[in-house]
Scaffold this motif. Structure first.
Motif, PDB file in Angstrom:
ATOM      1  N   GLU A  60       0.831  -1.205   0.000  1.00 63.62           N
ATOM      2  CA  GLU A  60       0.000   0.000   0.000  1.00 63.62           C
ATOM      3  C   GLU A  60       0.868   1.258   0.000  1.00 63.62           C
ATOM      4  OE1 GLU A  60      -4.209  -1.295   2.062  1.00 63.62           O
ATOM      5  OE2 GLU A  60      -2.708  -0.335   3.326  1.00 63.62           O
ATOM      6  N   HIS A  65      -0.934   4.382  -1.801  1.00 63.48           N
ATOM      7  CA  HIS A  65      -0.920   5.737  -1.235  1.00 63.48           C
ATOM      8  C   HIS A  65      -0.319   6.776  -2.187  1.00 63.48           C
ATOM      9  CE1 HIS A  65      -2.509   3.895   2.271  1.00 63.48           C
ATOM     10  NE2 HIS A  65      -1.373   3.504   2.804  1.00 63.48           N
ATOM     11  N   ALA A  68      -3.013   7.504  -4.653  1.00 65.73           N
ATOM     12  CA  ALA A  68      -4.109   8.266  -4.043  1.00 65.73           C
ATOM     13  C   ALA A  68      -3.761   9.750  -3.945  1.00 65.73           C
ATOM     14  CB  ALA A  68      -4.446   7.709  -2.664  1.00 65.73           C
ATOM     15  N   ARG A  69      -2.490  10.064  -3.722  1.00 63.18           N
ATOM     16  CA  ARG A  69      -2.071  11.473  -3.648  1.00 63.18           C
ATOM     17  C   ARG A  69      -2.303  12.201  -4.970  1.00 63.18           C
ATOM     18  NH1 ARG A  69       0.666  12.867   0.943  1.00 63.18           N
ATOM     19  NH2 ARG A  69       1.831  11.245   2.044  1.00 63.18           N
ATOM     20  N   ASN A  75      -5.772  14.730  -1.657  1.00 61.06           N
ATOM     21  CA  ASN A  75      -5.765  13.595  -0.741  1.00 61.06           C
ATOM     22  C   ASN A  75      -4.526  13.505   0.143  1.00 61.06           C
ATOM     23  OD1 ASN A  75      -8.288  12.404  -1.548  1.00 61.06           O
ATOM     24  ND2 ASN A  75      -7.277  11.934  -3.483  1.00 61.06           N
ATOM     25  N   LEU A  78      -5.346  12.883   3.821  1.00 59.10           N
ATOM     26  CA  LEU A  78      -5.899  11.535   3.955  1.00 59.10           C
ATOM     27  C   LEU A  78      -4.788  10.493   3.959  1.00 59.10           C
ATOM     28  CD1 LEU A  78      -8.720   9.803   3.615  1.00 59.10           C
ATOM     29  CD2 LEU A  78      -7.827   9.529   1.298  1.00 59.10           C
ATOM     30  N   VAL A  79      -3.882  10.587   3.005  1.00 61.99           N
ATOM     31  CA  VAL A  79      -2.774   9.639   2.911  1.00 61.99           C
ATOM     32  C   VAL A  79      -1.839   9.792   4.106  1.00 61.99           C
ATOM     33  CG1 VAL A  79      -0.740   8.972   1.556  1.00 61.99           C
ATOM     34  CG2 VAL A  79      -2.927   9.422   0.411  1.00 61.99           C
ATOM     35  N   ARG A  82      -3.232   7.904   6.977  1.00 64.78           N
ATOM     36  CA  ARG A  82      -3.077   6.455   6.839  1.00 64.78           C
ATOM     37  C   ARG A  82      -1.627   6.044   7.127  1.00 64.78           C
ATOM     38  NH1 ARG A  82      -7.531   8.069   6.224  1.00 64.78           N
ATOM     39  NH2 ARG A  82      -7.155   7.956   8.440  1.00 64.78           N
ATOM     40  N   GLU A 124      -9.474   3.180   4.960  1.00 63.04           N
ATOM     41  CA  GLU A 124      -9.070   2.967   3.562  1.00 63.04           C
ATOM     42  C   GLU A 124     -10.275   2.576   2.714  1.00 63.04           C
ATOM     43  OE1 GLU A 124      -4.461   1.490   4.030  1.00 63.04           O
ATOM     44  OE2 GLU A 124      -6.031  -0.035   3.989  1.00 63.04           O
ATOM     45  N   TYR A 127     -12.666   5.776   2.431  1.00 60.32           N
ATOM     46  CA  TYR A 127     -12.188   7.021   1.826  1.00 60.32           C
ATOM     47  C   TYR A 127     -11.246   6.821   0.641  1.00 60.32           C
ATOM     48  CZ  TYR A 127     -14.167   8.895   6.098  1.00 60.32           C
ATOM     49  OH  TYR A 127     -15.032   9.194   7.119  1.00 60.32           O
ATOM     50  N   GLU A 128     -10.306   5.902   0.763  1.00 57.59           N
ATOM     51  CA  GLU A 128      -9.286   5.761  -0.282  1.00 57.59           C
ATOM     52  C   GLU A 128      -9.764   4.881  -1.438  1.00 57.59           C
ATOM     53  OE1 GLU A 128      -4.429   5.660   0.020  1.00 57.59           O
ATOM     54  OE2 GLU A 128      -5.598   4.782   1.643  1.00 57.59           O
ATOM     55  N   GLN A 131     -12.201   6.349  -4.000  1.00 60.35           N
ATOM     56  CA  GLN A 131     -11.517   7.304  -4.880  1.00 60.35           C
ATOM     57  C   GLN A 131     -10.806   6.559  -6.014  1.00 60.35           C
ATOM     58  OE1 GLN A 131     -10.333  10.806  -4.436  1.00 60.35           O
ATOM     59  NE2 GLN A 131     -11.710  11.320  -2.762  1.00 60.35           N
TER      60      GLN A 131
END
Length: 192
Positions: A60, A65, A68-69, A75, A78-79, A82, A124, A127-128, A131
Motif C-alpha cells: 500500500e 498511497h 491516491a495522492r 488527498n 488523507l494519505v 493512513r 481505507e 475514503y481511499e 476514490q
C-alpha cells in the motif's frame, strides 16, 4: 489457517481494490485466530499475521498511497493520516513480536492492535478505495493488482517503522526483506 497466498478473486478480473479488501478480511480472520487460540496455533497465526501485515502495508505504501495522492480532491492529508496509522501499528507490532505471544500484556496489546488495524482498514475502505474506483480506469486497477502482488512478494516480512513512504520502502525495503527472510528461514523448523 487462512491461505494468505490465495488470490482474492481468481482470474484476470481481479482488481487492486478487490485484492486489498480480501486481504483486509484475511487480516481480520488472523486476528480472531491469534486472540482465540493458545500455544503453537497462536504462535503460527501471529507469525502469519505479522507477515501479511508487513507485506500488505508495504505494498500500500509503495503503490496505493502514492497513487491516491495524485487523484482529484487533495488527498495528501488523507494519505498522511493512513501513513501515520501504519507507523503506529508497526511500532506496536514490533513490541508484540519482541515480547512474544506468551508475554504479559500480549492479550491486551493484540486487541489494541486489532482495533487500530481494523479501524485503519475501514478508513481505507471508506475514503481511499472509492476514490480509486472513481478515478482510476478498471484496466489500470486490474494491472495494479499484479503490481501490488509483486511488491508484496519482495516486501519485508517484519514491521519496520520509519519506512512507511514509497521512497523509504523502495530504498530500504529490499535489504530489509532479505534480512527478514533469512531470519524467517533460520527460525523455521526444518521439514526433514
Amino acid at each position: 489457517m487462512p491461505d494468505t497466498d490465495a488470490p482474492a478473486t481468481p482470474g484476470p478480473e481481479e482488481d487492486v481494490v478487490d485484492l486489498l479488501l480480501a486481504q483486509h478480511a484475511q487480516v481480520e480472520q488472523l486476528f480472531l485466530l491469534v486472540i482465540g487460540s493458545t500455544g503453537d496455533t497462536r504462535r503460527e497465526a501471529f507469525d502469519d499475521l505479522v507477515k501479511l501485515l508487513a507485506a500488505h502495508e508495504t505494498a500500500e505504501e509503495e503503490v496505493i498511497h502514492p497513487l491516491a495522492r495524485t487523484l482529484p480532491g487533495g488527498n495528501d492529508a488523507l494519505v498522511d493520516d493512513r501513513l501515520d496509522e501504519e507507523r503506529q501499528a508497526k511500532e506496536t507490532l514490533r513490541t508484540l513480536i519482541a515480547g512474544g505471544v506468551d508475554a504479559d500484556g500480549f492479550d491486551t496489546g493484540i486487541i489494541l492492535l486489532r482495533d487500530a488495524v481494523l479501524t485503519h482498514a475501514r478508513y481505507e475502505e471508506r475514503y481511499e478505495f472509492p476514490q480509486l474506483r472513481q478515478h482510476v480506469p478498471a484496466g489500470r486497477l486490474r494491472a495494479l493488482a499484479a503490481t501490488v502482488r509483486a511488491a508484496e512478494a519482495t516486501a519485508p516480512t517484519r514491521p519496520h517503522p520509519g519506512a512507511q513512504s514509497a521512497k523509504g520502502n523502495l530504498a530500504a525495503g529490499p535489504a530489509l526483506a532479505v534480512i527478514d527472510r533469512v531470519r524467517d528461514a533460520i527460525r523455521k523448523p526444518s521439514d526433514s
